[in-house]
Design a protein around this motif. Sequence first.
Motif, PDB file in Angstrom:
ATOM      1  N   PRO A 117       0.833  -1.352  -0.061  1.00 34.88           N
ATOM      2  CA  PRO A 117       0.005   0.123   0.093  1.00 34.88           C
ATOM      3  C   PRO A 117       0.806   1.253   0.016  1.00 34.88           C
ATOM      4  N   VAL A 118       1.999   1.288   0.786  1.00 32.97           N
ATOM      5  CA  VAL A 118       2.951   2.301   0.718  1.00 32.97           C
ATOM      6  C   VAL A 118       3.466   2.700  -0.527  1.00 32.97           C
ATOM      7  N   ILE A 119       3.822   1.501  -1.357  1.00 32.88           N
ATOM      8  CA  ILE A 119       4.663   1.849  -2.630  1.00 32.88           C
ATOM      9  C   ILE A 119       3.520   2.161  -3.556  1.00 32.88           C
ATOM     10  N   ILE A 120       2.007   1.683  -3.686  1.00 31.03           N
ATOM     11  CA  ILE A 120       1.231   2.164  -4.356  1.00 31.03           C
ATOM     12  C   ILE A 120       0.947   3.635  -4.264  1.00 31.03           C
ATOM     13  N   ASN A 121       0.613   3.772  -3.002  1.00 36.53           N
ATOM     14  CA  ASN A 121       0.310   5.378  -2.679  1.00 36.53           C
ATOM     15  C   ASN A 121       1.628   6.199  -3.410  1.00 36.53           C
ATOM     16  N   LEU A 122       2.768   5.906  -3.254  1.00 38.94           N
ATOM     17  CA  LEU A 122       3.787   6.704  -3.699  1.00 38.94           C
ATOM     18  C   LEU A 122       3.914   7.122  -5.226  1.00 38.94           C
ATOM     19  N   ILE A 123       3.428   5.869  -6.080  1.00 38.37           N
ATOM     20  CA  ILE A 123       3.611   6.082  -7.547  1.00 38.37           C
ATOM     21  C   ILE A 123       2.208   6.084  -8.070  1.00 38.37           C
ATOM     22  N   ALA A 124       1.226   5.838  -7.531  1.00 42.93           N
ATOM     23  CA  ALA A 124      -0.004   5.980  -8.190  1.00 42.93           C
ATOM     24  C   ALA A 124      -0.977   7.157  -7.939  1.00 42.93           C
ATOM     25  N   CYS A 125      -0.745   7.706  -6.668  1.00 39.85           N
ATOM     26  CA  CYS A 125      -1.525   8.675  -6.175  1.00 39.85           C
ATOM     27  C   CYS A 125      -0.951  10.184  -6.204  1.00 39.85           C
ATOM     28  N   GLU A 126      -1.734  11.342  -6.391  1.00 42.49           N
ATOM     29  CA  GLU A 126      -1.165  12.506  -6.509  1.00 42.49           C
ATOM     30  C   GLU A 126      -2.036  13.556  -5.616  1.00 42.49           C
TER      31      GLU A 126
END
Length: 507
Positions: free
Chosen positions: A412-421
């Motif tokens: 979830p941390v990695i997804i938040n870093l690269i898929a969210c703005e």
Amino acid sequence: MKFLPRIHKLTIDLHASRLSSNLEQTTDGTVEVLRPVEEEDLGSINRSKGKKNSRNVDFDVLGGGKYKIPMIYYEEAIRDDIFDNVLLNHGENHEMQEVSGLQEIMLSKANSSNNEIQNEQIDLDTLLISCSDAVSINNRQLAHELLMQIRNLSSRTGSGTQRLASILADGLEARLAGSGSKLYRRLVAKRINTADVLKAYHLFITAAPFYRVSFCFANTNILKLIGNASKVHIVDLGSNFGFQWPPLIQSLATRKGGPPKIRITGVDFPQRGFHPSKRVEEIGKRLEDYAKSFNVPFHYQGIASQWESICIEDINIIDDEVLIINSICQFRRVRDETSTADSPRNRVLQLIRQMKPQLFIHGIFNATFSSFFNMRFKQVLSCYSMSFDVFDSLIPRENEQRKLIENDLLAPVIINLIACEGSDWLERPETYKKWQLRNARAGFEQLELDPVVVNECRKKLRYGYDKRFFVDEDGKWLLQGWKGRKRYALSTWKPTGNSYANNIGTF
């Protein structure tokens, strides 16, 4: 439903009574807990009588959207032998045996050769960076072609490089589809049993010393500061499931002259779903149980809120208590200037300064990520390659707790870093040098590292951890890392103008 009393008559005030007053033991040994449901949870809710005949009820018809409604549900055990084995201090021999036991397992399970892993990493890194470039310019055809190649080479059960690539591919695909925030919310909404998190934490501290050293640094500084004080108040910003505190309670129980009265205020981010304060309440019950078993006077207050929304009245400062603020690697989820004009991060620091603590213990995840996607993706790839390298070097690939760490905690941390703005991009760590400037500007003075504390932290590495881990000093920061890369940093601070007693007494 028409015959129920008005909603406000069902409201309960958790602050008016101790946490334990809401517990009721059932005949089968489970615990029923009366909980308030926050207003954002009032769309539809599951009410049940006992364990059967549950049905969905739409509370919108009640017209009471701004009230809290009590709800009964069944809670998992808050403490058992596994908790005691992991969280309590059993001595150096116990910890050394755990670490050496894991090393023996790894020696008996040889992974791929180093050359194969290096070649695999180069191929996947090249594909991932090329794919991120295609995603950044919205070249869908090329991005999908590269994603197919990455999927063929990656795996959630393969090497560390393959596992990280699989997670990154999910993030790139979600960003391309514009569904990054939705994917992240779905991942963090997944219910993880605290006992399972504890097993994963146990595996992590057995393989890597990062949290063991961080908690040692914080607790040793706290013990030295407390001395013979009779009342102590610890404000814990970011709970880390409360795993830090049982060994401190255990140590204070044996203090000469008896233990002090301990008050812990646990501040954590609210959880999604029906019970936003569930985690902090569980932590409170668990710590109360430990304090009771060690005959330590104890009180716990849990606050589930965004940190910048808290005011000093919520903390309930009492003048005759030794006040300590503790935050280990959780400040990265407080928003900074890049996400809002008025920095919540600075507001939290101002709140801490306003509380006038005798000690502010600050542990940080040493990383920084650019607001430009192309650069950020490369930084994420480099940063988390280290984490997966640690796992692949020290933990068997089929280990279930390793899978939980990677898929339920790190993904979830990695997804938040690269898929969210924007406001959905929550994970925003800073380097320790940036934190040094930020804390100084907020009116804090950094304290010298105590040689006794540093020596205690270095001793943890001698419990048999891999020699590629290190503990080092840079000015007034204690650094931890792997293969020369600095990953965690620890320091102590006081508000400028406050007196600081390095040692009030002996214990």
